[in-house]
Scaffold this active site. Structure first.
Site, PDB file in Angstrom:
ATOM      1  CB  ALA A  97       1.803   5.249   0.061  1.00  0.00           C
ATOM      2  CB  SER A  98       2.571   2.223  -5.232  1.00  0.00           C
ATOM      3  OG  SER A  98       1.283   3.042  -5.934  1.00  0.00           O
TER       4      SER A  98
END
Length: 386
Positions: A97-98
């Site tokens: 998840a950036s």
């Protein structure tokens, strides 16, 4: 935090403050609305992997340590959500998840508006696709991921969120012709060459926002506009470090290339006054400048060699060329160099670094990139305007 059900408003407010600090300005109103409508935690798996003090990752389980899991969900940090087994049997991160501030930077740059047709390469958790769907409308968003397990999980999370874009399990390198053309294309993985279908499936005047990678330096995001002649032109933004597009993960390991001396040939030996830390240290502007101009060239630091204090290895797996630069632990004005193969890699480094200095040490953003259709792929032209 005493009530996780009631926590999103407080947690999101803290996260928006963290993002604004990174951006240097408040989060745009339409993206604030999207972040409030699409809670990040709804797209995260029960177990996350967080960086530890040794550069590795340690698990954080929602049931076992809910407070820590919740803090991670609303921190401005990337979170590893999946590992795969690497070639040596080691676990390698394969999905994440950036960092939320990077997500917002990219969406702000993408300049999406209601009704825009958007192609996303790399569905991952589905969070970014949900934000795009909120802004543009779910019927206008197509998201691709090559991993069937990730695709199924993202589809479930998107359905639960009320945002249901077109999510397809497919190799993102080919784009998605059925829903083309697109006003915007965004990738949540990095590339070393922009696949030709991405260029062909973008409307004239459309925008591409694509994290960039070179074997030398994984840093920067391409912001390019499609031109009427079929090319695309733009620059690099100084942010973004993403996993490489699966179709482009084909590099040889350094240990398979160096040292490889065939036919009794010895490497050429010399000395250099250029410090290896100048080209492979903390100067990301220099590293990106070199990476763009030295295709296929890797580097890695080695502190476990018998005949040097510290060694910088360079290699090009395509030509089996390699070089090394040694620091003896004392001398900082001259370094021993060895080079082998068709490419004299350290000589190339020296020339590129001299150009970088002569150009005034240009920042990442000053690199102008032009993408040109070339057979089945694209060719890159790089310049630094005066």
């Amino acid at each position: 935090m005493t009530s996780h059900r009631a926590a999103p408003d407080e947690a999101l407010g803290d996260l928006l403050d963290q993002i604004a600090e990174q951006l240097g300005s408040p989060v745009p109103a339409h993206l604030q609305a999207a972040l409030r409508a699409v809670p990040r935690h709804d797209f995260l798996p029960p177990t996350l992997w967080l960086r530890d003090g040794d550069g590795g990752h340690e698990p954080c389980d929602r049931e076992g340590d809910p407070d820590r899991w919740w803090r991670a969900a609303y921190s401005d940090a990337p979170l590893v959500t999946q590992f795969t087994e690497g070639p040596d049997g080691d676990r390698v991160p394969s999905s994440s998840a950036s960092m939320p501030s990077v997500v917002v930077r990219m969406l702000r740059t993408l300049d999406v508006r209601p009704g825009h047709s958007v192609l996303e390469i790399g569905t991952g958790t589905g969070f970014n696709a949900a934000l795009l769907s909120f802004v543009c409308g779910p019927d206008n968003v197509t998201s691709l991921d090559v991993d069937p397990d990730l695709t199924r999980r993202a589809q479930r999370a998107l359905k639960a969120s009320g945002q249901q874009p077109h999510v397809v399990c497919a190799d993102g390198a080919g784009g998605w012709p059925p829903n083309a053309p697109y006003d915007r294309i965004i990738a949540t993985c990095s590339v070393r060459t922009v696949p030709l279908p991405w260029l062909e499936q973008t409307v004239t005047g459309g925008l591409l926002v694509i994290p960039w990678d070179t074997p030398w330096c994984n840093f920067g995001t391409l912001l390019a506009t499609k031109q009427a002649d079929g090319t695309a032109e733009g620059s690099l933004a100084p942010y973004g470090s993403f996993m490489l597009l699966r179709a482009q993960q084909v590099d040889a390991e350094l240990h398979a290339v160096i040292p490889r001396e065939r036919g009794g040939q010895e490497p050429e030996r010399s000395t250099t006054g250029l410090s290896p830390w100048s080209v492979a240290g903390d100067d990301l502007d220099a590293q990106m400048y070199l990476g763009l101009r030295m295709p296929g060239t890797w580097h890695v630091w080695d502190t476990e060699v018998a005949d040097a204090h510290t060694r910088l290895w360079l290699a090009d797996g395509r030509t089996s060329s390699w070089a090394c630069v040694d620091y003896d632990g004392q001398q900082t004005s001259a370094f021993a160099v060895a080079q082998y193969g068709a490419r004299k890699l350290w000589d190339e480094v020296v020339r590129a670094y001299e150009e970088y200095m002569a150009a005034g040490r240009p920042g990442v953003h000053r690199n102008r990139l032009r993408l040109i259709p070339d057979g089945r792929s694209t060719r890159l032209e790089v310049s630094v305007p005066a």
